[in-house]
Design a protein around this motif. Structure first.
Motif, short mmCIF file in Angstrom:
data_model
loop_
_atom_site.label_atom_id
_atom_site.label_comp_id
_atom_site.label_asym_id
_atom_site.label_seq_id
_atom_site.Cartn_x
_atom_site.Cartn_y
_atom_site.Cartn_z
N ARG A 48 0.82 -1.21 0.00
CA ARG A 48 0.00 0.00 0.00
C ARG A 48 0.85 1.26 0.00
NH1 ARG A 48 -4.96 1.21 1.27
NH2 ARG A 48 -5.37 3.26 2.15
N ARG A 59 2.99 7.57 2.75
CA ARG A 59 3.14 6.46 3.69
C ARG A 59 3.16 5.17 2.88
NH1 ARG A 59 0.63 4.77 9.17
NH2 ARG A 59 -0.04 6.92 9.45
N GLY A 88 3.90 -1.98 4.23
CA GLY A 88 4.24 -3.33 3.80
C GLY A 88 3.72 -4.34 4.80
N THR A 89 3.98 -5.60 4.51
CA THR A 89 3.49 -6.65 5.39
C THR A 89 4.13 -6.60 6.78
OG1 THR A 89 5.12 -8.04 4.27
CG2 THR A 89 2.84 -8.30 3.59
N GLU A 90 5.28 -5.94 6.90
CA GLU A 90 5.97 -5.91 8.19
C GLU A 90 5.91 -4.57 8.93
OE1 GLU A 90 7.09 -8.77 9.21
OE2 GLU A 90 6.62 -9.67 7.27
N GLY A 91 5.54 -3.52 8.23
CA GLY A 91 5.52 -2.20 8.87
C GLY A 91 5.38 -1.11 7.84
#
Lengths: 333, 333
Positions: B153, B243, B246-249
């Motif tokens: 995103r 912004r 991602g999948t981690e932050g």
């Protein structure tokens, strides 16, 4: 003034916060409200909850609470998937209802409950607490008074990483980002655009393997091309702010916009409130102290013989539910 | 090292900033570059500009600058509507070009210019300076290295109240929020999603009476439902941040995200640079000091006989232009 007697359905985190806020002696609800019973599906959980909050009665089933003639109004705080059945049961038992959002998982079920409540002259409200915050009331007043000119735009997002929480991801439990988080960004769109229906709803989003929605982006187009850009997610953090833009300036509502204690406008208007803060227990959720505003308004409405609160009417709920349904349809829920 | 000799087309604010940054002795461009001539459509404006910046030659027409055999590369900083004609003139005169965005007002004109430049073995670049900031280079590196996991995103907005500025609102001058501001949010989408083409482009926006676009909201859908939500406006302020989630932050790039000196990630990575700051004149625009990075990279590429910079390639420009064109088409420009 005799206190309104509440029964609590479920012993979860939000119920803890609600009872805590209701009882806070520094808040607006304590003087007119009291909790007389709590029900959970496991008796020991109801018992513990009752002990913690000094509630005289506890039950191991919702049916028993429905039969408790002492209870005048129920606060329903279990998962969305259970709301329809429990609301119906409580209405049939003659109880007024404040039910956590989302009230049901579809516009047709929501309408059915409102019709049943009206036929029995009972109060029924979806617990969209935002609108009861003095902050939201001031915001609405300011917008209506044209402080930022004609409103042309809204941006609002609500996203938190809670995909580990079963109630969010399970379709069976009535899960979905729309029901839990999306309703807040839709609700503020209704407030900001004065209840106008969007001419166009454009939604793109994602689903969990269960089929419940995980996150979405929405553009609402109102008359004259005015727009709201709304985002929600239970998978990742968003900035959780709202910004209302008008022809003369903008108003920024900081994180958490859905229960804010302050906001400010680019034209120099600032507004801040102090939440009640003498509750006996710690709150689970941010700004849950403000649940007292909602509780106080609901009891006042019930006492006045009203079937809804002007802060969040049946029409507000139907509007929001209709939009949630449209968004869910577009993203394939 | 002999300095690369620049000619400047136009004596407007951005040209002032560019020459200022080029000459800043503390910046990366001063050692390898020098400005030898400036042209404006009014001779007195060119003269004043030349005096201010100690430029030896000044001309009252772009044609004269094109004929100046001493000029190796031109920086074109006039309005978008003029770019195509001036670029063509300069390419035909054998000059390398760095041209302000948007390079032209359509993908076909942009392609034509690149083909002409290639046939003459001349350097041609649209001046999307963002990518030359050390901040953007670090951002790109970090994303490629998977710092936030798989990118799912992007949110980016660029909105300022400049509807009083004719170059923005006049269609004749090549105005439009897309060309001036939108290109930055599109550009970072290309960077963040590794150049992937969006599977879907959804745009809703507004127009000025002239027909130039004033503001828009865009959802780009990439493979796997990953999305970018982009906003731009020349009518009202937006938050001007980006912004990357991602999948981690996530990574937050603060206002002004299009020329940032810092960013930070939710995983603890922080990055900050100090801009050059010994320029003789005051800058007109925020962080214009950073134009020196772009100028230095362009002269290095030209010296190496390259026709483009790897930081912002011809393909990057075509991608961005194609998206601007698609957005403009959807909103009725």
């Amino acid at each position: 003034m005799e206190k309104l007697k509440w029964g609590i359905v479920s012993s979860g985190k939000i119920c803890h916060d609600f009872v805590n806020a209701l009882n806070d002696p520094s808040g607006p609800a304590a003087a007119g409200n009291t909790v007389v019973a709590v029900a959970a599906r496991q008796l020991d959980r109801a018992k513990t909850f009752a002990e913690n909050h000094k509630i005289p009665k506890f039950y191991g089933s919702y049916e028993e609470l429905a039969k408790d003639g002492n209870v005048e109004v129920v606060y329903i705080g279990n998962t969305t998937g259970q709301h329809y059945d429990v609301c119906k049961m409580m209405l049939e038992a003659g109880k007024h209802i404040l039910c956590e959002k989302s009230l049901t998982t579809s516009i047709s079920l929501t309408k059915e409950l409102f019709e049943l409540a009206a036929s029995k002259k009972l109060f029924l409200m979806e617990a969209v607490w935002s609108n009861f915050f003095p902050t939201y009331k001031e915001l609405k007043k300011l917008i209506s008074a044209g402080h930022v000119g004609e409103v042309t735009r809204l941006e609002a997002s609500f996203g938190i990483r809670i995909s580990g929480v079963l109630r969010l991801t399970s379709k069976e439990l009535g899960g979905g980002a729309s029901f839990d988080l999306g309703i807040y960004v839709i609700n503020i769109a209704r407030l900001v655009f004065g209840g106008e229906q969007p001419e166009e709803v454009i939604a793109r989003g994602g689903l969990y393997p269960s089929g419940a929605d995980s996150d979405w982006d929405v553009i609402l187009v109102f008359s004259g091309g005015r727009r709201a850009v709304l985002k929600c997610s239970s998978k990742f953090e968003l900035d959780n702010t709202a910004r209302v833009t008008g022809t003369e300036g903008c108003i920024e509502i900081p994180d958490p916009f859905h229960c804010p204690t302050s906001f400010k406008s680019s034209l120099g208007h600032e507004f801040t409130i102090q939440l009640p803060n003498q509750a006996e227990h710690k709150y689970n959720f941010v700004n849950s102290e403000g649940l007292a505003y909602e509780c106080a308004a609901v009891s006042e409405a019930i006492r006045a013989g009203k079937l809804q609160c002007e802060e969040y009417t049946t029409e507000d709920c139907l509007y929001n539910t209709r939009l949630v349904e449209e968004i869910n349809k577009q993203i394939g829920v």
